[in-house]
Motif scaffolding. Structure first.
Motif, mmCIF file in Angstrom:
data_model
loop_
_atom_site.group_PDB
_atom_site.id
_atom_site.type_symbol
_atom_site.label_atom_id
_atom_site.label_comp_id
_atom_site.label_asym_id
_atom_site.label_seq_id
_atom_site.Cartn_x
_atom_site.Cartn_y
_atom_site.Cartn_z
ATOM 1 N N ILE A 100 5.584 -0.577 -0.052
ATOM 2 C CA ILE A 100 4.246 -0.483 0.515
ATOM 3 C C ILE A 100 3.229 -1.348 -0.232
ATOM 4 C CG2 ILE A 100 3.542 1.576 -0.811
ATOM 5 C CD1 ILE A 100 2.119 2.490 1.801
ATOM 6 N N GLY A 101 3.387 -1.508 -1.536
ATOM 7 C CA GLY A 101 2.444 -2.344 -2.275
ATOM 8 C C GLY A 101 2.492 -3.789 -1.818
ATOM 9 N N ALA A 102 3.707 -4.317 -1.697
ATOM 10 C CA ALA A 102 3.857 -5.709 -1.257
ATOM 11 C C ALA A 102 3.382 -5.883 0.181
ATOM 12 C CB ALA A 102 5.326 -6.127 -1.378
ATOM 13 N N ILE A 103 3.633 -4.886 1.021
ATOM 14 C CA ILE A 103 3.205 -4.972 2.421
ATOM 15 C C ILE A 103 1.687 -4.939 2.522
ATOM 16 C CG2 ILE A 103 3.162 -3.707 4.605
ATOM 17 C CD1 ILE A 103 6.080 -2.862 3.975
ATOM 18 N N ALA A 104 1.061 -3.975 1.848
ATOM 19 C CA ALA A 104 -0.391 -3.828 1.953
ATOM 20 C C ALA A 104 -1.120 -5.024 1.361
ATOM 21 C CB ALA A 104 -0.827 -2.539 1.264
ATOM 22 N N SER A 105 -0.546 -5.646 0.347
ATOM 23 C CA SER A 105 -1.187 -6.802 -0.300
ATOM 24 C C SER A 105 -1.388 -7.970 0.666
ATOM 25 C CB SER A 105 -0.349 -7.261 -1.490
ATOM 26 O OG SER A 105 -0.304 -6.271 -2.489
ATOM 27 N N GLN A 106 -0.625 -7.984 1.736
ATOM 28 C CA GLN A 106 -0.767 -9.060 2.723
ATOM 29 C C GLN A 106 -2.073 -8.959 3.503
ATOM 30 O OE1 GLN A 106 2.781 -9.410 5.244
ATOM 31 N NE2 GLN A 106 3.945 -8.310 3.674
ATOM 32 N N TYR A 107 -2.729 -7.800 3.436
ATOM 33 C CA TYR A 107 -3.899 -7.563 4.281
ATOM 34 C C TYR A 107 -5.200 -7.400 3.483
ATOM 35 C CZ TYR A 107 -0.177 -6.891 7.613
ATOM 36 O OH TYR A 107 0.942 -7.087 8.392
ATOM 37 N N GLY A 108 -5.166 -7.630 2.175
ATOM 38 C CA GLY A 108 -6.381 -7.537 1.380
ATOM 39 C C GLY A 108 -6.146 -6.824 0.078
ATOM 40 N N LYS A 109 -7.226 -6.565 -0.613
ATOM 41 C CA LYS A 109 -7.146 -5.946 -1.934
ATOM 42 C C LYS A 109 -7.854 -4.593 -2.020
ATOM 43 C CE LYS A 109 -4.835 -9.093 -4.234
ATOM 44 N NZ LYS A 109 -3.509 -8.737 -4.828
ATOM 45 N N ASN A 110 -8.522 -4.200 -0.947
ATOM 46 C CA ASN A 110 -9.351 -2.992 -0.974
ATOM 47 C C ASN A 110 -8.952 -2.128 0.228
ATOM 48 O OD1 ASN A 110 -11.460 -1.310 -1.860
ATOM 49 N ND2 ASN A 110 -12.936 -2.294 -0.487
ATOM 50 N N PRO A 162 0.995 20.210 0.685
ATOM 51 C CA PRO A 162 2.281 20.014 -0.002
ATOM 52 C C PRO A 162 2.645 18.545 -0.214
ATOM 53 C CG PRO A 162 2.481 21.708 1.677
ATOM 54 C CD PRO A 162 1.141 21.073 1.877
ATOM 55 N N LEU A 163 1.996 17.636 0.519
ATOM 56 C CA LEU A 163 2.294 16.210 0.380
ATOM 57 C C LEU A 163 1.491 15.536 -0.726
ATOM 58 C CD1 LEU A 163 2.580 15.030 4.111
ATOM 59 C CD2 LEU A 163 4.431 15.405 2.481
ATOM 60 N N ALA A 164 0.707 16.302 -1.477
ATOM 61 C CA ALA A 164 -0.126 15.716 -2.524
ATOM 62 C C ALA A 164 0.655 14.829 -3.500
ATOM 63 C CB ALA A 164 -0.874 16.812 -3.276
ATOM 64 N N PRO A 165 1.852 15.236 -3.956
ATOM 65 C CA PRO A 165 2.603 14.338 -4.852
ATOM 66 C C PRO A 165 2.954 12.996 -4.194
ATOM 67 C CG PRO A 165 3.461 16.571 -4.982
ATOM 68 C CD PRO A 165 2.509 16.544 -3.822
ATOM 69 N N LEU A 166 3.208 13.016 -2.884
ATOM 70 C CA LEU A 166 3.483 11.768 -2.184
ATOM 71 C C LEU A 166 2.249 10.876 -2.169
ATOM 72 C CD1 LEU A 166 5.176 9.893 -0.376
ATOM 73 C CD2 LEU A 166 4.428 11.270 1.586
ATOM 74 N N TYR A 167 1.085 11.472 -1.940
ATOM 75 C CA TYR A 167 -0.146 10.678 -1.925
ATOM 76 C C TYR A 167 -0.353 9.987 -3.274
ATOM 77 C CZ TYR A 167 -1.144 13.881 2.006
ATOM 78 O OH TYR A 167 -1.076 14.619 3.155
ATOM 79 N N GLU A 168 -0.100 10.706 -4.341
ATOM 80 C CA GLU A 168 -0.262 10.119 -5.672
ATOM 81 C C GLU A 168 0.755 9.013 -5.919
ATOM 82 O OE1 GLU A 168 -2.785 10.660 -7.838
ATOM 83 O OE2 GLU A 168 -3.551 11.774 -6.102
ATOM 84 N N ARG A 169 1.952 9.230 -5.426
ATOM 85 C CA ARG A 169 2.986 8.185 -5.565
ATOM 86 C C ARG A 169 2.559 6.912 -4.845
ATOM 87 N NH1 ARG A 169 8.885 8.398 -2.605
ATOM 88 N NH2 ARG A 169 9.550 6.270 -3.122
ATOM 89 N N VAL A 170 2.038 7.063 -3.634
ATOM 90 C CA VAL A 170 1.608 5.898 -2.867
ATOM 91 C C VAL A 170 0.436 5.206 -3.552
ATOM 92 C CG1 VAL A 170 0.568 5.139 -0.694
ATOM 93 C CG2 VAL A 170 2.497 6.741 -0.678
ATOM 94 N N LYS A 171 -0.517 5.983 -4.049
ATOM 95 C CA LYS A 171 -1.634 5.382 -4.782
ATOM 96 C C LYS A 171 -1.124 4.545 -5.943
ATOM 97 C CE LYS A 171 -5.165 8.966 -4.046
ATOM 98 N NZ LYS A 171 -5.998 9.965 -4.764
ATOM 99 N N GLY A 172 -0.143 5.094 -6.656
ATOM 100 C CA GLY A 172 0.412 4.365 -7.790
ATOM 101 C C GLY A 172 1.075 3.066 -7.364
ATOM 102 N N LEU A 173 1.843 3.108 -6.282
ATOM 103 C CA LEU A 173 2.502 1.890 -5.797
ATOM 104 C C LEU A 173 1.478 0.839 -5.373
ATOM 105 C CD1 LEU A 173 5.329 3.561 -3.664
ATOM 106 C CD2 LEU A 173 5.673 2.206 -5.742
ATOM 107 N N LEU A 174 0.403 1.276 -4.744
ATOM 108 C CA LEU A 174 -0.634 0.343 -4.308
ATOM 109 C C LEU A 174 -1.389 -0.236 -5.498
ATOM 110 C CD1 LEU A 174 -1.986 2.424 -1.282
ATOM 111 C CD2 LEU A 174 -0.674 0.292 -1.139
ATOM 112 N N GLN A 175 -1.694 0.605 -6.461
ATOM 113 C CA GLN A 175 -2.422 0.137 -7.646
ATOM 114 C C GLN A 175 -1.570 -0.808 -8.483
ATOM 115 O OE1 GLN A 175 -3.463 4.004 -9.140
ATOM 116 N NE2 GLN A 175 -5.354 4.131 -7.943
ATOM 117 N N GLN A 176 -0.275 -0.537 -8.563
ATOM 118 C CA GLN A 176 0.623 -1.447 -9.273
ATOM 119 C C GLN A 176 0.640 -2.833 -8.635
ATOM 120 O OE1 GLN A 176 4.546 0.329 -9.589
ATOM 121 N NE2 GLN A 176 3.692 2.252 -10.389
#
Length: 386
Positions: A21-31, A42-56
């Protein structure tokens, strides 16, 4: 043979694909704006994981966690305001249909005048949209590959949709690993929705040879895997099969559309937000099937034989009739044999639902056109169904 088919979403399908997801989202901007249900879900840990992948990947992430089941105009408007104030480049929806529909609506409304509700399918149409990435965590809505965003105006109990090819997600990430923790009933409800998408596009008067191929593939997957995955949510083969069924359903309805049950089901949810979309379909299907099969015998027979190969030796007429019984049995097997009374819905509410059941045009695509009185009769059959 004449048809047209449009699908602009890139589908990234398979176990572990969320990691891209990080590489995919980077194609469309930085913000980017992440659109989800509450951080207390219950999906809160997934949200944090995605945030981490995007921030990386070097992205700035803003998080709108105000999505509600059966999205409302209020929840969509709040997400739109955040997207505008943060001047985001792209929107990422993670979750079921509610999160993905909200993300698509927010991405569209953020760079057009007014609010998402101003751009319903029968109103003015948007000129542009922000890129949207859809990450599905359920198998049923197909929203990751459709040009539809559904929402409800609570003040008028009106459930309607934005429908425009501009709002197809740029990318859909379908990772079956994300679905293994989905609760049993949600699995059943969304799984039945996937079946309904495939079935209704297959019998739709606006269908084509191309959408028929996709729809039948989805129905075969449901027949093989839905009971299995409801029984054992950790069955990864079944999760993958239902993720594919869900995707097929979305690809089919994006071009063929849905029919009577979906229009009625949307009206049910508009009046009764406690009823999940898949539950609204389960309430309507037994009567709808029996109304419709005489007008689409060959197609009902084909589906009946997929659900139960033992029907292969029967005539089309008999197999079509038995198809209704096979769908009844599927609903019973997955715990979706429901009635309105269990949701505290009374006869007066059913009357109001029926009276507005032609608000959406889906009924026109059914092989049989049901008038308001027929729809009321069918809904009343579900009042105390046992």
């Amino acid at each position: 043979m004449n048809f047209s088919y449009e699908q602009t979403t890139k589908i990234v399908f398979g176990r572990g694909k969320l990691d891209s997801i990080g590489a995919i989202a980077s194609q469309y901007g930085k913000n980017v704006l992440l659109v989800t249900e509450s951080v207390n879900s219950p999906l809160a840990p997934l949200y944090e994981r995605v945030k981490g992948l995007l921030q990386q990947a070097g992205l700035t992430v803003h998080h709108y966690d105000g999505v509600v089941p059966n999205p409302t105009t209020e929840s969509v408007d709040a997400g739109t305001q955040m997207a505008r104030s943060e001047k985001v480049d792209a929107v990422i929806g993670i979750g079921g249909g509610s999160s993905m529909d909200t993300a698509k609506a927010v991405a569209m409304a953020a760079i057009n005048e007014g609010r998402a509700w101003d751009y319903l399918f029968f109103k003015k149409q948007p000129e542009k949209t922000l890129p949207c990435i859809a990450v599905t965590t359920t198998s049923g809505t197909g929203s990751q590959v459709t040009q539809v965003a559904v929402m409800t105006e609570t003040a008028t109990q009106t459930k309607s949709a934005v429908f425009n090819n501009l709002i197809y997600p740029r990318v859909a990430i379908v990772d079956p690993d994300l679905m293994v923790t989905v609760p049993r009933h949600t699995t059943a409800s969304t799984g039945f929705d996937a079946f309904c998408h495939c079935f209704e596009s297959y019998i739709n008067v606006n269908g084509s040879a191309y959408t028929d191929i996709i729809a039948l593939e989805g129905i075969r997957m449901v027949a093989k895997y839905l009971r299995r995955v409801v029984k054992d949510g950790q069955d990864l083969e079944a999760r993958e099969g239902m993720a594919w069924a869900d995707t097929c359903g979305g690809l089919a309805i994006a071009n063929a559309g849905v029919t009577l049950p979906h229009g009625v089901g949307m009206t049910i949810s508009g009046h009764c937000p406690q009823i999940m979309h898949g539950e609204s379909l389960a309430l309507t299907y037994p009567s709808f099937m029996r109304l419709t099969y005489p007008a689409a015998v060959e197609k009902f027979a084909t589906v009946g034989r997929i659900l139960n190969p033992e029907l292969s030796g029967l005539s089309d007429e008999e197999a079509a009739k038995r198809c209704c019984e096979e769908v009844d049995q599927l609903l019973k097997d997955i715990g979706m044999w429901l009635n309105f009374e269990s949701f505290s819905v009374d006869e007066a509410t059913i009357r109001r639902i029926a009276d507005r059941s032609h608000d959406l045009p889906d009924y026109k695509a059914n092989p049989v056109i049901a008038d308001i009185d027929e729809i009321y009769r069918e809904l009343m059959e579900a009042l105390a169904r046992s």
